[in-house]
Design an enzyme around this catalytic site. Structure first.
Site, PDB file in Angstrom:
ATOM      1  N   LYS A 138      -3.609   2.184  -2.452  1.00 37.82           N
ATOM      2  CA  LYS A 138      -5.053   1.910  -1.986  1.00 37.82           C
ATOM      3  C   LYS A 138      -5.315   3.581  -0.901  1.00 37.82           C
ATOM      4  O   LYS A 138      -4.908   3.080   0.109  1.00 37.82           O
ATOM      5  CB  LYS A 138      -5.813   1.191  -1.395  1.00 37.82           C
ATOM      6  CG  LYS A 138      -6.086   0.260  -2.750  1.00 37.82           C
ATOM      7  CD  LYS A 138      -7.058  -0.444  -2.360  1.00 37.82           C
ATOM      8  CE  LYS A 138      -8.399  -0.598  -2.960  1.00 37.82           C
ATOM      9  NZ  LYS A 138      -9.185  -0.201  -4.073  1.00 37.82           N
ATOM     10  N   MET A 147     -10.278   6.726   9.087  1.00 38.85           N
ATOM     11  CA  MET A 147     -10.831   8.155   7.963  1.00 38.85           C
ATOM     12  C   MET A 147     -11.131   8.665   8.160  1.00 38.85           C
ATOM     13  O   MET A 147     -12.315   8.715   7.586  1.00 38.85           O
ATOM     14  CB  MET A 147     -10.248   6.887   6.571  1.00 38.85           C
ATOM     15  CG  MET A 147      -9.283   6.028   6.321  1.00 38.85           C
ATOM     16  SD  MET A 147     -10.020   4.854   5.507  1.00 38.85           S
ATOM     17  CE  MET A 147     -10.086   3.223   5.977  1.00 38.85           C
ATOM     18  N   ASP A 184       1.037  -1.062   0.092  1.00 39.17           N
ATOM     19  CA  ASP A 184       0.139   0.003   0.245  1.00 39.17           C
ATOM     20  C   ASP A 184       1.049   0.920  -0.142  1.00 39.17           C
ATOM     21  O   ASP A 184       2.515   1.257   0.188  1.00 39.17           O
ATOM     22  CB  ASP A 184      -0.390  -0.244   0.955  1.00 39.17           C
ATOM     23  CG  ASP A 184      -1.612  -1.021   1.644  1.00 39.17           C
ATOM     24  OD1 ASP A 184      -2.206  -1.592  -0.035  1.00 39.17           O
ATOM     25  OD2 ASP A 184      -2.467  -1.652   2.259  1.00 39.17           O
TER      26      ASP A 184
END
Length: 471
Positions: free
Chosen positions: A271, A384, A249
């Site tokens: 991502k 997030m 990632d």
């Protein structure tokens, strides 16, 4: 990196040392381990230098270095303990094409001598760019304790066997052969039967490698934690080092990628929230493509692969392609963040449950039981969630949450650029905007840094803080 580390072949070549005192002796002790021709120039040589010269270990010329003396030399050490004389001989050496080291003069030296761990032919050089020689010696001592004295013997025997081992195909099979030798089989044979037993063990390992069919491809889905390489598990480090292909990632830092073998194929399959990303189907296809060719694939995921890491989607694809896999847990950001602020995610008398939410998937986020989350004893880790801060505050206040409930956001948890933002629910969006968060961040709802609690708690304050979720 100011000094690029290399190993210079000095077999049969001349190394000049200008100076024959204590300063020169310190360098000579190391240089005499090489197969170079050592020549020392200097007046009033120390007894140790004379003793080495009398046994033929070096050549002593009892005068100052002059023009022409350094012609053809590989290296020249200026060790006269006199700045003017060192500068003079350094120019002579430079003009003759030799590499120059002026002892204790980093700025004018063309190379520096590292601290060395000697397990000949295994040599480990440790450098600190001249900034911390004491630290280099400490690292040297630590490494020497970890490397058995037998390592050099095993390396020499292995070197002599390389011609036979080259019959194995390059790649995984050959690496596995040498790994088995150096990671236990060789030392065990040496301890029980000496060098003959080591050669017998090598022959047995070679036979096994020839008769064993190649390993099938395999994928290890590895959690790399929040970013600090020291938070990797031992299993994660081992599998990363063994991998032929590393798919990672965007949030996996370079310090962790450096642990992969130099020969490994390393591909970023990013991502990242609210930015350009690889499609999940393309990541799945790439894993399967390499594993189907027999590669050992390390699929690196930031944090823990089972927490908002789309793990099941990748496992389903591997199952469908009949590719074997294993899962290596990692330290998730919530755990690292709580450790960073000196608190726990659960605490007797405060909260017996922990919610783990993501603010990225807005539809799922909106469907949470906000009334239950707004209770005074609730604690949640929100991944997030920075862009969802307004929504988060609104829903919680709407369902009865205390406006002074502590909230802590940690950006780049565990990394050198980590930032801790401590606020309250009422001020959450404005505080996060003012903090200009650009890196990955996690929000701990209902928790504040331990030092903030310690600084404010009194008997009178306790009920109010408890109602706000701080205690």
């Amino acid at each position: 990196m100011r000094h690029f580390p290399i190993f210079l072949n000095v077999v049969g070549r001349r190394i000049i040392v200008s100076g024959a005192g204590e300063c020169a002796i310190a360098k000579l002790r190391l240089l005499l381990k090489t197969e170079a021709h050592i020549i020392v120039f200097g007046l009033e040589a120390e007894d140790q230098v004379r003793a080495w010269a009398s046994t033929g270990k070096l050549t002593l010329v009892e005068r100052a270095l002059e023009i022409g003396d350094a012609n053809g030399a590989a290296m020249l050490y200026a060790a006269n303990e006199d700045d003017i004389e060192d500068a003079r001989v350094a120019k002579i050496g430079h003009d003759a094409g030799a590499l120059i080291n002026i002892v204790d003069n980093l700025e004018d030296s063309e190379f520096i001598t590292p601290a060395i761990v000697d397990r000949d032919p295994v040599t480990i050089a440790i450098g600190t760019e001249g900034a911390a020689p004491v630290l280099a010696r400490r690292i040297k001592a630590d490494i020497e304790e970890r490397l058995p004295a037998s390592l050099g013997i095993l390396a020499r025997i292995g070197q002599a066997f390389r011609g036979r081992a080259d019959m194995l195909p390059q790649g995984r099979i050959r690496r596995d052969f040498w790994s088995r030798y150096y990671e236990g089989a060789g030392d065990a044979a040496l301890q029980t039967g000496g060098e003959k037993a080591v050669n017998d063990a090598l022959n047995d390992l070679l036979t096994d490698a020839i008769e064993t069919r190649p390993r099938e491809g395999h994928v290890s889905l590895i959690g790399t934690g929040p970013g600090d390489p020291e938070l990797l598990t031992l299993k994660a480090r081992r599998l990363l080092h063994e991998a032929d292909v590393v798919l990672h990632d965007q949030l996996v830092p370079q310090a962790i990628l450096e642990l992969a073998r130099r020969e490994a194929i390393v591909i970023e399959v990013g991502k990242k929230g609210y930015g350009p990303s690889w499609k999940q189907d393309d990541i799945n296809a790439l894993m399967i493509k390499h594993a189907a060719k027999g590669a050992q694939v390390a699929r690196l995921k930031s944090g823990d692969p089972a927490i908002f890491g789309r793990l099941d989607e990748e496992l389903d694809a591997l199952d469908e392609a009949a590719i074997s896999f294993d899962i290596v847990p990692g330290i998730t950001s919530a755990s690292a963040a709580a450790a960073t602020i000196g608190t726990s995610l659960t605490r007797r008398g405060r909260n017996s449950a922990l919610r783990i939410l993501t603010g990225r998937e807005v539809e799922g986020f909106a469907e949470h039981d906000w009334r239950d989350l707004a209770k005074q004893d609730s604690v949640a880790a929100i991944y997030m969630g920075v862009r969802a801060a307004h929504f988060l505050r609104g829903r919680l206040l709407m369902h009865g949450a205390h406006s002074e409930t502590p909230v802590t956001a940690i950006e780049n948890v565990s990394r050198s650029d980590q930032k801790i933002i401590s606020t309250t629910l009422a001020k959450l969006p404005d505080t996060l905007n003012a903090a200009s968060i650009t890196g990955p961040a996690i929000i701990l709802y209902g928790l504040c840094p331990r030092d903030a609690v310690a600084a404010s708690v009194t008997l009178e304050d306790a009920p109010e803080l408890y109602s706000a979720g701080a205690l």
